[in-house]
Scaffold this active site. Structure first.
Site: not given
Ligand code: CA
Length: 370
Positions: A99, A106, A167, A169, A199, A203, A206, A219, A223, A322
């Protein structure tokens, strides 16, 4: 037709009581390729054997399928299976999963959130596409429920994540004939196609675990990818975003590998963000070059993802952390509900289009196991 002759993504499907095999999406049907093309490579339960044939085979097969669908309906017609009669599976067997972190916006946003005393970007960010190796064994196909992870949330604190995020992606899927080594050459020689990718990110886990070695259990629990792999050949290309400073020679762009793809993120059917892929700072040719410059080889089934796609505007951010950052209001959902992070029962769907072409969707619903 949104799934017409210019699209023709590959996937793996099964009919009730039959084993999974490779098909191509056409309209509201799946073309059974093993039957239509009389080629046993498509009787496999994954795209890997076909992807290992290499670029000229991908191109020739795509041309053959287009011609058959366009002019030979008496032959293909019996092999078109209505979508409602099939179940879709993981389209390929994931070898290694990497990844990246290719969006300037970002990386800036998340950097400031995790390290408020900085301007967000680390000193290396503009010099190389940052990435980490993820967990290929937990890449799942769209529709698979996502169990809220438990883990360490801070010193002495353990429990279910309270900050479950997504996320948005793109994922790039590698196919290489066995005689091809590294370093990699042109992107189109190695990358078969593109999937949408979510993904999922815890948080709180993480934030506590990531220093100094990077993402791990926050993570690796899941996925999600879309069931359809859009051939790279089908996607319109645009120039990549200008880069300053100029990257080292091995990362220099030799062709245009920006992709003009519009992404849309929904929670419970409410669109919460529309990230534009075209503004990504690092392009997939650069990711591939970087990933192999140390001599690391590629395998068929390798998957490398772009990192969260975020644009400069608030409504273009591809993760919830975000979207709700820095005094922004919580995300508003129908019925007066709001979200900062995901709740049990929430369904997140990421869709994307490239002009008239659709890349389909990747979807997952959060569940908590008690
Ligand atoms: Ca990611």
């Amino acid at each position: 037709m949104s799934w017409g002759l210019d699209n023709l993504p590959y996937g793996v499907f099964s009919r009730r009581g039959e084993s999974p095999r490779v098909g191509v999406r056409y309209g509201d049907s799946v073309l059974d390729l093993a039957a239509a093309l009389h080629d046993e490579v498509f009787a496999a339960p994954s795209l890997n054997p076909f992807m290992a044939r290499g670029r000229s085979a991908w191109h020739d097969t795509r041309t053959l399928i287009r011609n058959k669908l366009d002019s030979d309906r008496s032959v293909t017609g019996p092999h078109l299976v209505p979508l409602e009669q099939v179940r879709l599976h993981m389209p390929f067997e994931v070898a290694d999963y990497v990844d990246f972190y290719c969006s300037l916006e970002h990386a800036s946003n998340v950097g400031k959130i995790f390290r408020p005393d900085t301007d967000g970007l680390t000193p290396n960010w503009r010099h190389l596409p940052i990435g980490y190796h993820g967990r290929s064994g937990t890449v799942v196909v769209s529709g698979t429920p996502v169990t809220r992870p438990h883990g360490q949330l801070g010193a002495g604190r353990f429990g279910p994540s309270a900050k479950l995020d997504i996320e948005a992606e793109l994922g790039f899927v590698v196919g290489v004939p066995s005689e091809m080594g590294s370093p990699a050459g042109p992107l189109e020689e190695h990358v078969f196609g593109v999937t949408l990718l979510n993904d999922w990110s815890a948080r709180d886990i993480q934030g506590w675990e990531y220093v100094p070695l990077g993402p791990f259990l926050g993570k690796s629990f899941a996925t999600s990818i879309s069931p359809w792999v859009t051939p790279l050949e089908a996607l319109p290309r645009v120039p990549g975003r200008p880069q300053d400073p100029a990257p080292l020679d091995y990362l220099r762009r030799r062709e245009d590998w920006g992709l003009d793809i519009s992404v849309e993120v929904s929670i419970n059917d409410e669109v919460v963000s529309r990230p534009p892929y075209s503004g990504m700072y690092w392009t997939p040719d650069q990711m591939l070059a970087h990933m192999t410059v140390n001599g690391a080889s590629l395998r068929t089934g390798d998957l490398f993802a772009s990192g969260t796609i975020s644009g400069p505007r608030r409504e273009e951010r591809g993760s919830l952390i975000e979207l709700t950052w820095n005094g922004s209001d919580p995300i508003k959902l129908p019925g007066g509900e709001t979200r900062t992070f995901l709740e049990n029962g929430d369904t997140v769907t990421i869709r994307a289009t490239a002009g008239d072409l659709t890349l389909g969707e990747v979807s997952g619903t959060v569940r908590q196991v008690t």
